[in-house]
Design an enzyme around this catalytic site. Structure first.
Site, short mmCIF file in Angstrom:
data_model
loop_
_atom_site.label_atom_id
_atom_site.label_comp_id
_atom_site.label_asym_id
_atom_site.label_seq_id
_atom_site.Cartn_x
_atom_site.Cartn_y
_atom_site.Cartn_z
N CYS A 2 0.84 -1.01 0.21
CA CYS A 2 -0.15 0.14 0.03
C CYS A 2 1.03 1.40 0.07
CB CYS A 2 -0.72 -0.62 0.81
SG CYS A 2 -1.75 -1.28 1.23
N TRP A 73 -3.95 -1.56 -1.33
CA TRP A 73 -3.74 -2.76 -2.09
C TRP A 73 -3.81 -4.00 -1.11
CZ3 TRP A 73 -3.06 -4.59 -6.99
CH2 TRP A 73 -3.15 -6.32 -6.83
#
Ligand code: AGP
Length: 612
Positions: A2, A73
């Site tokens: 992320c 993510w």
């Protein structure tokens, strides 16, 4: 993987956060959010890209000089508004963003629920926010101590940006296993998972080390090691341009993703296998295991590289679990009239989870009443939503159109499925399972060896063969699908015609192609058919073909026969595809670069083929 950003300083935080998140979207892009501490801590977050978040915030006031932001993510919890970061603890004392995976979050969540905590999301991150708050309130201790104590109970990897609502003059950052960089501005400080997020504001950075916590005020920065001692930060100056930074030190995403494979394969099996205690656990298949074990047949669907992974899955499941497997091109399956027996289990493989042909094939199988499972990389994409269960590959975002780390993660998942089925069916002893798990845990290190020791020789080899017009790739057994994958890598990024074949098929036609202008990659690690593949090499050499052989280290026999050898470490035969494919990825990459091709975005191709 992320993207995290944080800011504390004299300026309004919100625009800095948004700008930084846009720089980080290559790290993950299924949801985004910000938290800004002004008269109160305001949190805005939702599924979608950063631009969608901006539209959502619109003209709402977001005052404050302290803030954190996140682009996600997903690894736990679908991409939904409730699962987007930042997460706020139940009583609102802590707000945090997280990059990483907390493996023991389920147990921590249960303990917090038993102590009266309630959860708004399905994420591991919210568990951490509530754990910190629980310790903070129970112990009536300073925020940094509560953070430290909470993290001692956590198993996993994290890069964290944390705001404590009661201490709005501080920004906390902690790292373990996920990168965090600190930016030093004019009476301002930044945190980010990657430097691109803050390069518009400063090029002076400090890289946080493992287990370190940084406490950032606008005019002061302290860094505390895991052993609670403080040290003077080491300041680095970034001189790269932004575009390059998103690829790290790599010139292309594809090369970056090839080199990420030791880490991505570890992430694929992290928390799913262990030697002590011996365990193999695929939570996503728990409810469908009986159907899988009783299946008269498993049908694997996929396209391109995913179809190649499926072929390896067929060899694995049939050899170890003794369940008949058929692998189908999804595009063919959807239009022909396949016979689907009651009880057949379908496994759809897709990196993107959006491939139209695979989606359509899934729907056809569902109409026949089959149990349909998914092996996907993008959490919450269409295929996981269309299937009743499945396994996420956790390979992280794959940006390069040519699939590399997703392929090896798919094969890793299929290996775990085959072992799990064989074990549960009593066809694999504890010793054999232990051997597999031990060897699988060694694979990332062996891939690292290949990447470190072969890269230069492969680049030199690419220079020799960059101008040929055709390539043949040959393999037997597990290495036949690897031959197909190696050929696909080459043709899709270098535009050289390349074909993969079962090596034994040569005598049924392809051998007519062999002459001094035909390079042939032969995948020939020691396995059950080694002697046969040596004969195939002799046949090629007898017709003046050029042989590039992928062999195990210390193979002297083929070294005498082939024109070039690329060595890979030994491992179990069933795990060898994970190693044999690496030199083929690198060979295709370097030939394409030398031919001046657009490696990350090859002509005529798309990363996700969402049309027929
Ligand atoms: C592989 O390098 C290609 N990009 C392509 O064959 C790809 O594997 C195929 O389109 C399937 O995509 P998916 O895994 O996202 O379904």
């Amino acid at each position: 993987m992320c993207g995290i950003i944080g800011y504390i300083g004299p300026d309004e935080a919100y625009p800095i956060l948004i700008n930084g998140l846009k720089r980080l979207e290559y790290r993950g892009y299924d949801s985004a959010g910000v938290a800004v501490a002004g008269d109160k801590v305001r949190v805005f977050k939702q599924k979608g890209k950063v631009n969608d978040l901006e539209v959502y915030v619109g003209s709402k006031p977001v005052p404050g000089h302290l803030g954190i932001g996140h682009t996600r993510w997903a690894t736990h919890g679908e991409p939904e508004d409730k699962n987007a970061h930042p997460h706020r603890s139940m009583h609102g004392h802590f707000i945090l963003v997280h990059n990483g995976i907390i493996e023991n979050y389920n147990r921590l969540r249960e303990r917090l629920i038993a102590r009266g905590y309630r959860f708004q999301s399905d994420t591991d991150t919210e568990v951490l926010a509530n754990l910190i708050e629980y310790i903070y309130l129970k112990g009536n201790i300073p925020a940094e101590m509560a953070i430290r104590l909470a993290l001692k109970k956590v198993i996993g990897a994290y890069g964290l940006g944390i705001i404590c609502a009661d201490e709005p003059d501080k920004l906390f950052a902690v790292r373990k296993g996920s990168p965090l960089v600190l930016g030093l501005g004019e009476q301002a400080h930044f945190i980010a998972s990657d430097a691109p997020a803050i390069m518009d504001y400063t090029r002076k950075v400090v890289y946080l080390n493992e287990d370190e916590m940084a406490i950032l005020k606008s005019d002061n920065l302290t860094i505390q090691s895991g052993k609670n001692n403080f040290h003077k930060p080491v300041v680095n100056i970034i001189d790269q341009d932004i575009g390059d930074l998103e690829k790290g030190s790599f010139p292309h995403y594809m090369l970056k993703e090839i080199f990420e494979q030791p880490a991505s394969i570890r992430d694929t099996f992290r928390g799913r296998i262990s030697e002590k205690p011996l365990s193999l656990h695929l939570g996503g298949l728990f409810h469908v295991l009986p159907a899988l074990m009783a299946a008269p047949r498993i049908i694997i669907l996929g396209c391109g590289t995913s179809w190649h992974a499926g072929l390896i899955g067929e060899y694995l499941i049939e050899e170890f679990a003794r369940i008949p497997v058929e692998v189908e091109y999804a595009s063919e399956f959807r239009y022909r009239h396949p016979v689907i027996h009651a009880g057949d289990v379908i496994i759809a493989i897709s990196q993107s989870g959006e491939t139209a042909d695979t989606m359509a094939a899934i729907r056809k199988a569902k109409e026949a009443g089959s149990v349909v499972l998914g092996i996907c990389n993008v959490v919450g994409s269409s295929i996981p939503r269309e299937t009743v269960a499945g396994v996420y590959t956790h390979a992280g975002p794959e940006i390069g159109v040519a699939s590399t780390k997703a392929f090896t993660s798919q094969v890793t998942v299929l290996t775990m499925i085959a072992m799990l089925l064989a074990w549960k069916k009593g066809l694999l002893s504890r010793e054999q399972l232990h051997g597999f798990i031990h060897e699988l845990e060694m694979i990332p290190g062996k891939i690292q060896d290949i990447l470190e020791h072969n890269h230069k020789s492969i680049r030199d080899l690419a220079d020799k063969y960059k101008d040929v017009n055709n390539f043949l790739y040959l393999g037997r057994g597990y290495f036949f699908p690897v031959a197909l994958e190696g050929a696909l890598k080459l043709k899709e990024i270098s535009y050289i015609h390349a074909e993969g074949y079962p090596a034994a098929e040569m005598k049924h036609g392809p051998i007519a192609l062999i002459d001094e202008n035909m390079p042939v990659v032969v995948i020939a690690p020691r396995d059950d058919s080694y002697d046969k593949i040596v004969s195939n090499i002799r046949e090629i050499k007898a017709r003046k073909g050029k042989v590039i052989a992928i062999v195990n280290e210390k193979d002297t026999l083929i070294r005498e026969l082939a024109d070039h050898v690329l060595e890979i470490p030994s491992t179990l035969q069933a795990l060898s595809p994970l190693l044999a494919v690496i030199p083929l990825q690198l060979l295709a990459y370097h030939i394409a670069v030398l031919r001046g091709c657009n490696v990350d975005q090859p002509r005529n191709l798309a990363k996700s083929v969402t049309v027929e």
